[in-house]
Design a protein around this motif. Structure first.
Motif, PDB file in Angstrom:
ATOM      1  N   THR A 211       0.828  -1.209   0.000  1.00 14.09           N
ATOM      2  CA  THR A 211       0.000   0.000   0.000  1.00 14.09           C
ATOM      3  C   THR A 211       0.862   1.259   0.000  1.00 14.09           C
ATOM      4  OG1 THR A 211      -1.658  -1.212   1.246  1.00 14.09           O
ATOM      5  CG2 THR A 211      -1.874   1.170   1.197  1.00 14.09           C
ATOM      6  N   LEU A 212       1.848   1.256   0.894  1.00 14.55           N
ATOM      7  CA  LEU A 212       2.721   2.408   1.044  1.00 14.55           C
ATOM      8  C   LEU A 212       3.555   2.644  -0.218  1.00 14.55           C
ATOM      9  CD1 LEU A 212       3.426   4.424   3.223  1.00 14.55           C
ATOM     10  CD2 LEU A 212       5.232   2.899   3.981  1.00 14.55           C
ATOM     11  N   GLY A 213       4.096   1.565  -0.772  1.00 16.92           N
ATOM     12  CA  GLY A 213       4.920   1.667  -1.971  1.00 16.92           C
ATOM     13  C   GLY A 213       4.127   2.224  -3.132  1.00 16.92           C
ATOM     14  N   ILE A 214       2.893   1.734  -3.302  1.00 19.67           N
ATOM     15  CA  ILE A 214       2.053   2.194  -4.407  1.00 19.67           C
ATOM     16  C   ILE A 214       1.681   3.657  -4.232  1.00 19.67           C
ATOM     17  CG2 ILE A 214      -0.299   2.009  -5.298  1.00 19.67           C
ATOM     18  CD1 ILE A 214       0.060  -1.028  -5.135  1.00 19.67           C
ATOM     19  N   LEU A 215       1.323   4.042  -3.004  1.00 18.80           N
ATOM     20  CA  LEU A 215       0.977   5.442  -2.745  1.00 18.80           C
ATOM     21  C   LEU A 215       2.129   6.356  -3.115  1.00 18.80           C
ATOM     22  CD1 LEU A 215      -0.874   5.852   0.658  1.00 18.80           C
ATOM     23  CD2 LEU A 215      -1.489   6.818  -1.559  1.00 18.80           C
ATOM     24  N   SER A 216       3.315   5.961  -2.690  1.00 22.47           N
ATOM     25  CA  SER A 216       4.444   6.835  -2.912  1.00 22.47           C
ATOM     26  C   SER A 216       4.845   6.845  -4.390  1.00 22.47           C
ATOM     27  CB  SER A 216       5.561   6.432  -1.959  1.00 22.47           C
ATOM     28  OG  SER A 216       6.754   6.313  -2.584  1.00 22.47           O
ATOM     29  N   ARG A 277      -6.594  -3.753  -5.197  1.00 28.73           N
ATOM     30  CA  ARG A 277      -7.010  -3.772  -3.793  1.00 28.73           C
ATOM     31  C   ARG A 277      -6.084  -2.942  -2.905  1.00 28.73           C
ATOM     32  NH1 ARG A 277      -4.740  -8.743  -1.043  1.00 28.73           N
ATOM     33  NH2 ARG A 277      -3.124  -9.444  -2.455  1.00 28.73           N
ATOM     34  N   TYR A 278      -4.808  -2.837  -3.299  1.00 27.52           N
ATOM     35  CA  TYR A 278      -3.905  -1.993  -2.509  1.00 27.52           C
ATOM     36  C   TYR A 278      -4.184  -0.523  -2.758  1.00 27.52           C
ATOM     37  CZ  TYR A 278      -1.390  -6.284  -1.655  1.00 27.52           C
ATOM     38  OH  TYR A 278      -1.072  -7.542  -1.283  1.00 27.52           O
ATOM     39  N   PHE A 279      -4.586  -0.190  -3.999  1.00 28.05           N
ATOM     40  CA  PHE A 279      -4.960   1.188  -4.308  1.00 28.05           C
ATOM     41  C   PHE A 279      -6.174   1.580  -3.478  1.00 28.05           C
ATOM     42  CE2 PHE A 279      -2.365   0.830  -8.052  1.00 28.05           C
ATOM     43  CZ  PHE A 279      -2.029   2.125  -8.362  1.00 28.05           C
TER      44      PHE A 279
END
Lengths: 291, 307
Positions: A211-216, A277-279
């Motif tokens: 989740t964090l990796g995708i956000l960043s 789903r992580y987004f």
């Protein structure tokens, strides 16, 4: 059968109509971008608009097949920096998401699972940076970066986003619930503290890391303001800057601009539809560094 | 024995500090130092080219609040930012709340998931891509005029989406609304999902209508989520930059959409007036700090709501 029809109330029909109307509103501009990539300016701005690219685009002799994409890549002044700019965006986004995950998990682990003097102070200090919007410190950051001779360098583009306070917070919250018995068992087994972090903590934090990796990644892929300040040479510019060139006054090339926007969105579409789903999970949490 | 435990704990404590130090150093250099530096620079006449700076006191603040800054005064930027923020976040909160409530009414999770995914898709695009798509849609010959003419039963009227100063502001709001609606729908769904089903069941048993249930049960229980989401949306809108910058690049006039971030960029980077831009940054920082403070107050006071 009758029973089934009876269950569908007027209320439900209204709900469906509204939900589908909103759906059309959100996806039609995206479909517009996709189809307009295969149209010339005349067709894009034709009245009435037709949603299917004319066959002329694919068949006419005087125009190259996929001509919009060709111009999108060559740029409006035949300065082909597209791939370089795309690569720059990828380098920045990948580096920052990797370092965010590593540094935030390391710090979050330290704050969640160790007792040491000043821990609460450090936690509060890091949390308080969430109240400092990037937009308010970009001018002094620009002075810092230019003072360190990092204008037009990857370092200058990457370093200010190495980690986010939000990331630290999220990792800490996640690791607070991590059972300490695992950590103690590993200590008894003779694992060193960095070893425990690398072999026990990191592998067990995969969902929050994703989740964090995708956000960043997304935030950096979207970033326009900071590259505008730091990336001044054509070679160091990023994809958002590249796209803005197509809209410049009186040079607007609608077809090429849409083709370019489409190309620039492909990496995000791939990420989104494979890791949605992580987004959607990541959407439920707030990132203060997002512009 | 006791002594040994003590030393193990001390050893561990050392590692805790070592693990947090990299981030602490990072935030010291890239958050605390810049904000202090912004304040100091705002008291000087520092410029990008000369690289000299003299202490001028509050001159920059007086300047940005009283002078017109080459046709783009800060007062106009504050106006543009606040109008954009209010005009975007109120429709966005109302629309996303309604859509989220409707989505929760769907019988199958599968449908809900599909809608969520489709609503969220625009948020995946970068702001520049979003603005570039809408720029073409808002073109005088573009799709938006065709739709407006159809809806308003007019023909061939140009609604000046990117030219008229009021329409231009509405256009930026629409782009932002389109991009983030899915994001806020998901936030509301998270809030709605945390309301226990038993409450709804009790309401149904008591003979409450859907309309009644929504106003008397859903909405009051959703108050903490609504408060949090509203402030979040506001903070995001206050920082808007890319949409306005892209439309300006495309030939729209700057004045109506000259939000604070854009003014900081033009004053500091294009015109090299780092002192004045820093003063504007501090103003933006204080505005956002005020909103964050309100957010904290609201979320704290709403934490005692129990289901």
């Amino acid at each position: 059968m009758n029973k089934f029809v009876g269950k569908v109330t007027v209320w439900e029909v209204i709900i469906w109509i509204i939900l589908i109307a909103v759906l059309l509103f959100t996806i039609f501009p995206i479909i517009f971008m996709m189809v307009a990539s295969f149209m010339d300016s005349k067709q894009i701005l034709a009245m009435p608009f037709t949603w299917i690219p004319s066959s002329e685009y694919f068949t006419s002799a005087d125009r190259t097949f996929f001509t919009n994409f060709y111009r999108a890549i060559m740029g409006n002044n035949n300065n082909p920096t597209f791939f370089r700019n795309l690569l720059n965006s990828l380098i920045i986004a990948v580096t920052d998401s990797v370092t965010t995950v590593l540094l935030a998990s390391l710090c979050g682990y330290g704050l969640a699972k160790f007792r040491f003097k000043g821990r609460n102070f450090i936690f509060l200090a890091i949390m308080s940076t969430m109240m400092i919007p990037f937009e308010a410190i970009m001018i002094p950051l620009y002075m810092v970066v230019s003072g360190m001779n990092m204008i037009n360098t990857y370092r200058g583009l990457i370093i200010p986003f190495l980690v986010s306070a939000f990331g630290v917070f999220q990792m800490r919250q996640y690791l607070l619930t991590f059972p300490s018995e695992y950590l103690d068992a590993s200590r008894v087994d003779g694992l060193s503290e960095p070893g425990i972090y690398a072999r026990i903590v990191l592998p067990n934090s995969k969902p929050v890391i994703a989740t964090l990796g995708i956000l960043s990644f997304r935030n950096q892929w979207d970033n326009l303001l900071w590259p505008l300040l730091v990336a001044q040479s054509e070679a160091m510019k990023t994809i958002p800057q590249y796209i803005t060139k197509f809209s410049e006054e009186k040079m607007t090339d609608e077809g090429a601009m849409m083709a370019c926007a489409f190309l620039a969105s492909i990496p995000m579409f791939i990420l989104f539809f494979t890791l949605s789903r992580y987004f959607l999970g990541g959407a439920a949490v707030y990132d203060s560094r997002k512009g | 024995m006791g002594r040994k435990t003590y030393s193990i704990e001390r050893k561990q404590a050392k590692w805790g500090l070592i693990f947090t130090i990299p981030c602490l150093v990072f935030f010291a250099i890239f958050s605390f130092y810049p904000i202090i530096n912004a304040f100091i620079t705002s008291l000087t006449n520092r410029r990008a080219i000369a690289r000299t700076s003299e202490f001028v006191g509050l001159e920059n603040y007086v300047y940005i609040f009283t002078k017109d800054n080459g046709g783009f005064p800060l007062s106009n930027s504050i106006r543009a930012t606040l109008i954009f923020t209010i005009g975007t976040f109120i429709p966005m909160i109302i629309a996303s709340l309604i859509v989220a409530v409707f989505l929760m009414q769907l019988r199958k999770d599968k449908y809900r998931g599909f809608f969520q995914l489709m609503y969220y898709t625009p948020a995946v695009l970068s702001s520049v891509v979003a603005a570039s798509i809408w720029m073409i849609i808002f073109d005088p010959r573009g799709l938006m005029n065709q739709i407006s003419n159809f809806v308003m039963h007019t023909s061939g009227v140009d609604y000046n989406w990117l030219v008229d100063s009021t329409m231009l502001q509405i256009s930026t709001m629409m782009i932002y609304f389109w991009k983030y609606i899915g994001y806020f729908v998901i936030l509301f769904i998270t809030g709605l999902a945390s309301i226990p089903n038993t409450i709804y069941e009790a309401a149904t048993v008591d003979g409450s209508s859907r309309w009644h249930t929504f106003w008397r049960i859903t909405l009051p229980l959703l108050k903490p989520t609504t408060a949090m989401v509203s402030i979040m949306a506001m903070l995001q809108c206050l920082k808007t930059f890319s949409t306005q910058y892209m439309l300006y690049q495309g030939g729209s006039s700057r004045f109506p959409i000259d939000v604070i971030t854009m003014n900081i960029y033009f004053t500091g980077i294009r015109n090299g007036r780092l002192g004045r831009a820093s003063a504007m940054s501090i103003v933006l920082f204080l505005i956002m700090l005020l909103f964050t403070y309100i957010q904290l107050r609201l979320t704290r006071s709403s934490e005692d709501v129990e289901y």
